[in-house]
Scaffold this motif. Structure first.
Motif, PDB file in Angstrom:
ATOM      1  N   PRO A 122       1.648  -0.335  -5.373  1.00 28.61           N
ATOM      2  CA  PRO A 122       2.574   0.573  -4.673  1.00 28.61           C
ATOM      3  C   PRO A 122       1.904   1.881  -4.241  1.00 28.61           C
ATOM      4  O   PRO A 122       2.231   2.423  -3.187  1.00 28.61           O
ATOM      5  N   VAL A 123       0.957   2.360  -5.047  1.00 29.40           N
ATOM      6  CA  VAL A 123       0.245   3.596  -4.671  1.00 29.40           C
ATOM      7  C   VAL A 123      -0.613   3.334  -3.433  1.00 29.40           C
ATOM      8  O   VAL A 123      -0.647   4.136  -2.496  1.00 29.40           O
ATOM      9  N   GLY A 137      -7.056  -4.094  -0.520  1.00 33.06           N
ATOM     10  CA  GLY A 137      -7.681  -5.359  -0.916  1.00 33.06           C
ATOM     11  C   GLY A 137      -7.570  -5.627  -2.409  1.00 33.06           C
ATOM     12  O   GLY A 137      -7.228  -4.743  -3.206  1.00 33.06           O
ATOM     13  N   ILE A 138      -7.864  -6.865  -2.762  1.00 35.10           N
ATOM     14  CA  ILE A 138      -7.942  -7.271  -4.168  1.00 35.10           C
ATOM     15  C   ILE A 138      -9.275  -7.998  -4.348  1.00 35.10           C
ATOM     16  O   ILE A 138      -9.783  -8.591  -3.400  1.00 35.10           O
ATOM     17  N   THR A 139      -9.838  -7.930  -5.553  1.00 32.01           N
ATOM     18  CA  THR A 139     -11.158  -8.562  -5.759  1.00 32.01           C
ATOM     19  C   THR A 139     -11.228  -9.302  -7.085  1.00 32.01           C
ATOM     20  O   THR A 139     -10.470  -9.026  -8.024  1.00 32.01           O
ATOM     21  N   GLU A 156       2.261 -10.618  -2.180  1.00 31.82           N
ATOM     22  CA  GLU A 156       2.167  -9.240  -1.680  1.00 31.82           C
ATOM     23  C   GLU A 156       1.295  -9.214  -0.439  1.00 31.82           C
ATOM     24  O   GLU A 156       0.209  -9.799  -0.459  1.00 31.82           O
ATOM     25  N   PRO A 157       1.708  -8.510   0.593  1.00 33.77           N
ATOM     26  CA  PRO A 157       0.811  -8.413   1.749  1.00 33.77           C
ATOM     27  C   PRO A 157      -0.423  -7.556   1.421  1.00 33.77           C
ATOM     28  O   PRO A 157      -0.283  -6.405   0.998  1.00 33.77           O
ATOM     29  N   ALA A 181      -7.207 -17.557   5.197  1.00 31.10           N
ATOM     30  CA  ALA A 181      -7.040 -17.687   6.659  1.00 31.10           C
ATOM     31  C   ALA A 181      -5.568 -17.934   7.004  1.00 31.10           C
ATOM     32  O   ALA A 181      -5.013 -17.326   7.920  1.00 31.10           O
ATOM     33  N   GLU A 182      -4.941 -18.821   6.223  1.00 31.01           N
ATOM     34  CA  GLU A 182      -3.524 -19.159   6.477  1.00 31.01           C
ATOM     35  C   GLU A 182      -2.641 -17.907   6.367  1.00 31.01           C
ATOM     36  O   GLU A 182      -1.712 -17.726   7.151  1.00 31.01           O
ATOM     37  N   LEU A 183      -2.972 -17.042   5.408  1.00 32.42           N
ATOM     38  CA  LEU A 183      -2.133 -15.854   5.183  1.00 32.42           C
ATOM     39  C   LEU A 183      -2.577 -14.655   6.024  1.00 32.42           C
ATOM     40  O   LEU A 183      -1.990 -13.579   5.930  1.00 32.42           O
ATOM     41  N   GLY A 184      -3.629 -14.834   6.796  1.00 32.46           N
ATOM     42  CA  GLY A 184      -4.099 -13.718   7.643  1.00 32.46           C
ATOM     43  C   GLY A 184      -4.750 -12.608   6.845  1.00 32.46           C
ATOM     44  O   GLY A 184      -4.597 -11.428   7.146  1.00 32.46           O
TER      45      GLY A 184
END
Ligand SMILES: NC(=O)c1ccc[n+]([C@@H]2O[C@H](COP(=O)([O-])OP(=O)(O)OC[C@H]3O[C@@H](n4cnc5c(N)ncnc54)[C@H](OP(=O)(O)O)[C@@H]3O)[C@@H](O)[C@H]2O)c1
Length: 273
Positions: A122-123, A137-139, A156-157, A181-184
């Motif tokens: 959220p931040v 991003g997430i890693t 989550e987008p 790729a499917e989720l952009g």
């Protein structure tokens, strides 16, 4: 330099970026000259995205020290991470990273290894809204985390997902590269050389004669061309503290890319050594 598109905005970025784990983690003044050469080589070859993290010791500070002296500082794409637990601790850490990297805006802020992601996300959204960061991003760095990365991406987008992928660690080809790729979601590839272990394995081995058909003259370019030839890879982030290695690696982003059959041949060749 070949470029790829970030799906959430359509912005183009060069397909080869730079990691900073270990390589930029130094306080040593004598390292400044050699790392300046690494950064200049990276930029001149067309590289733009630099990935760091508060986990990498002095690396964020070194990024800030070197780029603040570079005439091209504002052309780079700065990525770093939040790597702590707790709302206030995360905010404090991200503000500190921006100071260390000498940036008023961070292009990509990622949640390192998904640490306390429900608290930080959220931040990151608020900061993106406010223009303090441009992408979220997430890693992670292990195959065993791919399911978790997928669950977060589906719930989550996010703009980017970063994970490990190399010629000998190909699990991302089974699913994750296609889900992104499917989720952009743009993909950043870490550990492209298995944290350097691939060079230990290959350094005394000859390149196959057919590598020349792909304008490949080094193992660095061979290993990276394999990765970027996957069309769902947005950017790969190899790390190097050596300007000659950097020059070899950046060449992977030029010229012909292997087709699917040739990629299989490349993987089989390396597996057999
Ligand atoms: N969870 C996460 O978010 C996460 C986890 C892991 C990594 N990452 C990111 O991904 C980046 C890349 O991963 P990594 O640094 O672990 O490993 P890597 O890029 O797979 O390997 C780096 C190593 O390869 C060597 N190397 C590079 N080019 C070479 C060449 N042409 N010839 C010989 N040796 C060469 C480097 O040594 P020299 O310095 O001698 O060139 C260095 O020791 C990291 O720096 C970091 O930014 C993120």
């Amino acid at each position: 330099m070949i470029t790829r598109t970030i799906p959430s905005t359509g912005e183009s970025i060069p397909v080869i970026g730079m990691g900073t784990y270990n390589t930029f983690d130094t306080n040593n003044k004598s390292a400044i000259d050699s790392l300046t050469a690494v950064l200049n080589t990276f930029y001149q070859a067309g590289g733009r995205l630099i990935d760091s993290s508060p986990m990498y010791g002095n690396a964020e500070r070194m990024v800030g020290t070197l780029t603040s002296k570079a005439p091209f500082a504002n052309e780079l794409f700065y990525a770093t991470k939040v790597w702590t637990r707790g709302l206030q601790q995360g905010i404090k850490q991200m503000d500190h990273s921006m100071d260390l990297m000498d940036r008023k805006v961070i292009d990509l802020m990622q949640i390192h290894n998904l640490t306390d992601w429900k608290t930080h996300l959220p931040v990151l959204r608020e900061w993106k809204e406010a223009g303090k960061i441009r992408y979220i991003g997430i890693t992670h760095y292990t195959f065993s985390s791919y399911d978790d990365l997928e669950k977060v991406m589906r719930a989550e987008p996010v703009d980017f997902v970063q994970f490990n992928y190399s010629i000998l660690e190909r699990e991302a080809e089974d699913r994750l590269l296609y889900v992104a790729a499917e989720l952009g979601v743009a993909t950043l590839i870490n550990r492209p050389f298995g944290q350097g272990r691939l060079f230990t394995h290959l350094k005394n081995e000859p390149l196959p004669h057919w590598a020349a058909d792909l304008s490949i003259q080094s193992w660095g370019a061979f290993l990276l061309k394999y990765i970027i030839a996957h069309s769902n890879v947005t950017c790969v982030i190899p790390a190097s503290s050596n300007a000659q290695h950097m020059a070899d690696n950046m060449k992977a982003g030029e010229g012909t890319l292997p087709d699917e059959r040739t990629r299989e041949k490349m993987a089989a060749y390396v597996r057999a050594l």
